[in-house]
Design a protein around this motif. Structure first.
Motif, PDB file in Angstrom:
ATOM      1  N   ASN A 260      11.947 -10.610 -41.163  1.00 44.83           N
ATOM      2  CA  ASN A 260      11.339  -9.339 -40.747  1.00 44.83           C
ATOM      3  C   ASN A 260       9.846  -9.496 -40.516  1.00 44.83           C
ATOM      4  O   ASN A 260       9.278  -8.933 -39.566  1.00 44.83           O
ATOM      5  N   ILE A 261       9.191 -10.271 -41.382  1.00 40.56           N
ATOM      6  CA  ILE A 261       7.749 -10.495 -41.247  1.00 40.56           C
ATOM      7  C   ILE A 261       7.449 -11.309 -39.994  1.00 40.56           C
ATOM      8  O   ILE A 261       6.578 -10.948 -39.200  1.00 40.56           O
ATOM      9  N   SER A 262       8.161 -12.416 -39.823  1.00 38.90           N
ATOM     10  CA  SER A 262       7.869 -13.298 -38.687  1.00 38.90           C
ATOM     11  C   SER A 262       8.131 -12.611 -37.349  1.00 38.90           C
ATOM     12  O   SER A 262       7.494 -12.922 -36.348  1.00 38.90           O
ATOM     13  N   GLN A 263       9.055 -11.631 -37.335  1.00 44.22           N
ATOM     14  CA  GLN A 263       9.354 -10.889 -36.106  1.00 44.22           C
ATOM     15  C   GLN A 263       8.590  -9.562 -36.036  1.00 44.22           C
ATOM     16  O   GLN A 263       8.740  -8.813 -35.065  1.00 44.22           O
TER      17      GLN A 263
ATOM     18  N   PHE B 193       8.911  -4.536 -44.790  1.00 36.66           N
ATOM     19  CA  PHE B 193       9.582  -5.787 -44.431  1.00 36.66           C
ATOM     20  C   PHE B 193      10.643  -6.217 -45.432  1.00 36.66           C
ATOM     21  O   PHE B 193      11.321  -7.220 -45.233  1.00 36.66           O
ATOM     22  N   LEU B 194      10.813  -5.455 -46.501  1.00 35.51           N
ATOM     23  CA  LEU B 194      11.704  -5.853 -47.585  1.00 35.51           C
ATOM     24  C   LEU B 194      13.157  -5.897 -47.139  1.00 35.51           C
ATOM     25  O   LEU B 194      13.694  -4.920 -46.646  1.00 35.51           O
TER      26      LEU B 194
ATOM     27  N   GLU C 251      15.671 -12.688 -45.399  1.00 34.13           N
ATOM     28  CA  GLU C 251      15.635 -11.532 -44.504  1.00 34.13           C
ATOM     29  C   GLU C 251      14.231 -10.928 -44.486  1.00 34.13           C
ATOM     30  O   GLU C 251      13.733 -10.520 -43.430  1.00 34.13           O
ATOM     31  N   THR C 252      13.593 -10.884 -45.646  1.00 30.19           N
ATOM     32  CA  THR C 252      12.213 -10.394 -45.716  1.00 30.19           C
ATOM     33  C   THR C 252      11.307 -11.247 -44.838  1.00 30.19           C
ATOM     34  O   THR C 252      10.516 -10.731 -44.043  1.00 30.19           O
TER      35      THR C 252
ATOM     36  N   LEU D  95       0.998 -19.064 -50.093  1.00 36.73           N
ATOM     37  CA  LEU D  95       0.523 -18.267 -51.219  1.00 36.73           C
ATOM     38  C   LEU D  95       0.776 -16.796 -50.956  1.00 36.73           C
ATOM     39  O   LEU D  95       0.620 -16.336 -49.831  1.00 36.73           O
ATOM     40  N   GLY D  96       1.117 -16.062 -51.990  1.00 44.62           N
ATOM     41  CA  GLY D  96       1.255 -14.622 -51.848  1.00 44.62           C
ATOM     42  C   GLY D  96       2.522 -14.087 -52.470  1.00 44.62           C
ATOM     43  O   GLY D  96       3.250 -14.787 -53.166  1.00 44.62           O
ATOM     44  N   THR D  97       2.790 -12.814 -52.222  1.00 42.78           N
ATOM     45  CA  THR D  97       4.011 -12.151 -52.671  1.00 42.78           C
ATOM     46  C   THR D  97       4.859 -11.872 -51.438  1.00 42.78           C
ATOM     47  O   THR D  97       4.347 -11.326 -50.451  1.00 42.78           O
ATOM     48  N   PRO D  98       6.140 -12.256 -51.434  1.00 44.61           N
ATOM     49  CA  PRO D  98       6.959 -12.199 -50.224  1.00 44.61           C
ATOM     50  C   PRO D  98       6.831 -10.942 -49.377  1.00 44.61           C
ATOM     51  O   PRO D  98       6.656 -11.044 -48.164  1.00 44.61           O
ATOM     52  N   GLU D  99       6.893  -9.760 -49.965  1.00 48.02           N
ATOM     53  CA  GLU D  99       6.860  -8.528 -49.164  1.00 48.02           C
ATOM     54  C   GLU D  99       5.544  -8.310 -48.429  1.00 48.02           C
ATOM     55  O   GLU D  99       5.493  -7.605 -47.424  1.00 48.02           O
TER      56      GLU D  99
END
Length: 369
Positions: free
Chosen positions: A243-246, A232-233, A239-240, A193-197
């Motif tokens: 960036n988040i997972s790392q 993170f965009l 790619e987003t 759930l949520g918005t990707p960024e």
């Protein structure tokens, strides 16, 4: 929320106290002006209560979406708003109406629109750091109240933070509880759930959702408010998500030009992969950045050169349209109140703002690969 509240395994509340009116909405309200926002399953319009002359935002929510009965989702949203009735920084619920096809939430109208507009504004219109400190304290106070009731918002972002007025800069109201969930120490809630960024690493990993999930989003939100950049965009969703997972965040002087080191330290206390290490809302309110500043607070950042894609919902509820979703991704329309027509600047690249999503565990590999 009280222990007596009925909650299913997905953290959705099924019992409300608000009377749902079945008489005609237009017998009590006049719709005025143009739409405030529109999404896939909702439209928000300004209305005036005939008996009092007061202005409200009427959110018309379709009960059937993609052939499924989604009344339970709307009831959950009503229940969350009920639980936050005493919270001064959450949009207030006035009345509820139901027709054969829709449920109408009559909500407080926040006339100042979304803070998103100032986040992407040029220097003269952009927030100062002093502005961000005041608004951050209000956001955290509001979220702390939600968390005390075991409610997680799960879609905190600039489009879901409204202002009571834009000039002078008013107070904030948190809106759009369409994705919110109730969490406790008994049942684990796991959902995409949520918005990707703004989504936290544990959501992408299909790990339990908690109040710390909101705190990650607040870290991203404050980053955006201070810099006008989305940390993170990426050029694509994948790619987003990578960036988040790392936790690939740019804290360089170029990005935070003119921003205090205490502000950067505040963000770093939230953008931590391990949810247990993130500061809570109550802890954030005690952070030195929000409690005094040893140096002048400059105007923030250089002018942004960005554009916003076609809005899809927003102010009081609109959100920019996202690229075509993956076949396995169920897009969820949010309740907000109005977005500008530009695109959030990324530290890495420009990319259209994405709308919230809700998914199943099987999409995990697609999200993080």
């Amino acid at each position: 929320m009280p222990d007596s509240v009925m909650m299913n395994r997905s953290g959705m509340v099924s019992k409300i106290h608000t009377r749902i009116r079945t008489d005609t909405f237009k017998s009590s309200y006049d719709l005025v002006g143009k739409e405030l926002g529109r999404g896939k399953f909702a439209v928000v319009k300004k209305c005036v209560e005939k008996s009092t002359g007061k202005e409200y935002a009427a959110k018309f929510l379709r009960k059937r979406r993609k052939g499924q009965d989604c009344r339970v989702d709307i009831i959950n949203e009503i229940a969350v708003l009920e639980s936050a009735e005493a919270n001064p920084f959450v949009v207030s619920l006035h009345e509820v109406y139901e027709t054969t096809s829709e449920i109408i939430l009559v909500l407080e109208c926040a006339a100042g629109g979304e803070i998103f507009n100032q986040c992407v504004a040029d220097n003269d219109e952009a927030f100062t750091e002093k502005d961000v400190i005041r608004l951050a304290r209000q956001i955290l106070t509001g979220v702390a109240g939600l968390h005390r009731n075991n409610v997680v918002h799960l879609d905190l972002k600039p489009q879901n933070i409204l202002l009571t007025s834009s000039r002078p800069l008013g107070d904030i109201r948190i809106v759009d509880f369409g994705l919110s969930r109730c969490v406790d120490s008994v049942e684990e809630v796991r959902e995409i759930l949520g918005t990707p960024e703004y989504v936290a690493p544990e959501v992408l990993n299909y790990e339990p959702i908690s109040t710390a999930t909101d705190m990650w989003s607040i870290g991203v939100l404050i980053y955006v408010m201070l810099t006008g950049a989305s940390p993170f965009l990426g050029e694509e969703k994948q790619e987003t998500f990578l960036n988040i997972s790392q936790v690939n965040v740019d804290y360089s002087q170029d990005v935070f030009d003119g921003v205090s080191s205490l502000a950067v330290d505040f963000i770093k206390s939230l953008l931590l992969k391990n949810p247990r290490k993130r500061a809570t809302a109550e802890e954030c309110l005690k952070h030195p950045w929000l409690n005094g500043h040893s140096s002048p607070l400059p105007h923030l950042r250089n002018p942004l050169r960005s554009s916003l894609d076609e809005p899809e919902t927003s102010p009081s509820e609109s959100e920019p349209e996202s690229p075509a979703p993956s076949p396995d991704l169920l897009i969820v329309a949010s309740y907000k109140t109005c977005s500008g027509q530009s695109e959030m600047k990324s530290v890495r690249a420009a990319f259209a703002f994405d709308e919230p999503f809700s998914g199943r565990p099987e999409i995990k590999q697609e999200l993080i690969c």
